[in-house]
Design an enzyme around this catalytic site. Sequence first.
Site, PDB file in Angstrom:
ATOM      1  CE  LYS A 143      32.955 -10.243  39.642  1.00 18.42           C
ATOM      2  NZ  LYS A 143      33.392 -10.499  41.029  1.00 18.42           N
ATOM      3  NE  ARG A 163      27.792 -13.816  42.109  1.00 19.64           N
ATOM      4  CZ  ARG A 163      28.060 -12.521  41.932  1.00 19.64           C
ATOM      5  NH1 ARG A 163      27.762 -11.923  40.806  1.00 19.64           N
ATOM      6  NH2 ARG A 163      28.642 -11.839  42.884  1.00 19.64           N
ATOM      7  NE  ARG A 223      33.047  -2.738  47.627  1.00 18.37           N
ATOM      8  CZ  ARG A 223      32.867  -3.716  46.737  1.00 18.37           C
ATOM      9  NH1 ARG A 223      33.483  -3.675  45.568  1.00 18.37           N
ATOM     10  NH2 ARG A 223      32.100  -4.746  46.990  1.00 18.37           N
ATOM     11  NE  ARG A 265      27.873  -4.422  47.190  1.00 20.95           N
ATOM     12  CZ  ARG A 265      28.425  -5.226  46.298  1.00 20.95           C
ATOM     13  NH1 ARG A 265      29.085  -4.723  45.271  1.00 20.95           N
ATOM     14  NH2 ARG A 265      28.321  -6.532  46.415  1.00 20.95           N
ATOM     15  NE  ARG A 267      29.535 -10.075  48.529  1.00 20.84           N
ATOM     16  CZ  ARG A 267      30.093  -8.877  48.780  1.00 20.84           C
ATOM     17  NH1 ARG A 267      29.983  -8.356  49.994  1.00 20.84           N
ATOM     18  NH2 ARG A 267      30.701  -8.221  47.839  1.00 20.84           N
TER      19      ARG A 267
HETATM   20  P1  ADP Z   1      30.294  -8.982  44.279  1.00 20.23           P
HETATM   21  O1  ADP Z   1      30.953  -9.452  43.026  1.00 20.23           O
HETATM   22  O2  ADP Z   1      31.054  -7.896  44.958  1.00 20.23           O
HETATM   23  O3  ADP Z   1      29.899 -10.072  45.231  1.00 20.23           O
HETATM   24  P2  ADP Z   1      27.865  -8.215  42.847  1.00 20.23           P
HETATM   25  O4  ADP Z   1      27.488  -6.790  42.826  1.00 20.23           O
HETATM   26  O5  ADP Z   1      28.293  -8.844  41.579  1.00 20.23           O
HETATM   27  O6  ADP Z   1      28.950  -8.267  43.958  1.00 20.23           O
HETATM   28  O7  ADP Z   1      26.657  -9.098  43.429  1.00 20.23           O
HETATM   29  C1  ADP Z   1      26.026  -8.787  44.649  1.00 20.23           C
HETATM   30  C2  ADP Z   1      24.986  -9.867  45.004  1.00 20.23           C
HETATM   31  O8  ADP Z   1      23.980  -9.911  43.978  1.00 20.23           O
HETATM   32  C3  ADP Z   1      25.499 -11.298  45.089  1.00 20.23           C
HETATM   33  O9  ADP Z   1      26.073 -11.592  46.333  1.00 20.23           O
HETATM   34  C4  ADP Z   1      24.215 -12.083  44.822  1.00 20.23           C
HETATM   35  O10 ADP Z   1      23.348 -12.074  45.957  1.00 20.23           O
HETATM   36  C5  ADP Z   1      23.535 -11.254  43.757  1.00 20.23           C
HETATM   37  N1  ADP Z   1      23.939 -11.675  42.392  1.00 20.23           N
HETATM   38  C6  ADP Z   1      24.610 -10.921  41.486  1.00 20.23           C
HETATM   39  N2  ADP Z   1      24.790 -11.591  40.337  1.00 20.23           N
HETATM   40  C7  ADP Z   1      24.221 -12.820  40.519  1.00 20.23           C
HETATM   41  C8  ADP Z   1      24.093 -13.979  39.712  1.00 20.23           C
HETATM   42  N3  ADP Z   1      24.602 -14.025  38.452  1.00 20.23           N
HETATM   43  N4  ADP Z   1      23.445 -15.049  40.225  1.00 20.23           N
HETATM   44  C9  ADP Z   1      22.926 -15.021  41.446  1.00 20.23           C
HETATM   45  N5  ADP Z   1      23.030 -13.980  42.283  1.00 20.23           N
HETATM   46  C10 ADP Z   1      23.666 -12.878  41.834  1.00 20.23           C
END
Ligand code: ADP
Length: 192
Positions: free
Chosen positions: A13, A87, A126, A138, A149
């Site tokens: 994404k 999400r 990664r 990360r 996740r």
């Molecule tokens: P990825 O898509 O690789 O899991 P992101 O960078 O989008 O990583 O998100 C990392 C973390 O941030 C998620 O695992 C969650 O803890 C939090 N997070 C991000 N966006 C949301 C969201 N819309 N709602 C709840 N938690 C979120």
Amino acid sequence: MNIILLGPPGAGKGTQAQYLVETRGMTQLSTGDMLRAARTSGTEMGKVVADVMDRGELVTDEIVIGLIREQLESVDTHGFIFDGFPRTLAQADALGELLEEQAQTLDAVIELEVNDEVLVERIVGRAEDARKAGQPVRADDNEESLKIRLMEYYKKTSPLIGYYYAKGLLTKIDGLKDIPTVQASMAAVLDQ
Ligand code: ADP
């Protein structure tokens, strides 16, 4: 034009959002990036989200909806790319309301399809690449957090696929193809 990029962690994404920013001047709204910025800012909210994120769980709807609301109100743009948001179904409903308040529309939801083995390979890879290059890794890019996740994705986020399909907004793209091919498929959806 406002679009959502939907897909599990590691689906690509962020990479695809970056391409749309560069080629179309759209604005990427990544809640993951916003939350990572919040955690390094030392604010109360940053402290609250840090542990949750590292475990691989979702932070509360209230926090992420608040972050998105601020951006929608303050940024003038050629369109938003929502990356990592919504999400949950509650976040999806909230986004619909926020856009309506701003007299904006949601134009497309693009689901990047990939399989779990590839996700694990990409994310663990990664982290290894970053480590070899001496770059920060990360805290949630490890196998344990990744499992959580993925589970969070299947339990809470994947219902959005049906939600947006029912609204007639969903397009699926094969996220296993190489990056330029995925970019071309994205461009085709946006230019429809
Ligand atoms: P990825 O898509 O690789 O899991 P992101 O960078 O989008 O990583 O998100 C990392 C973390 O941030 C998620 O695992 C969650 O803890 C939090 N997070 C991000 N966006 C949301 C969201 N819309 N709602 C709840 N938690 C979120």
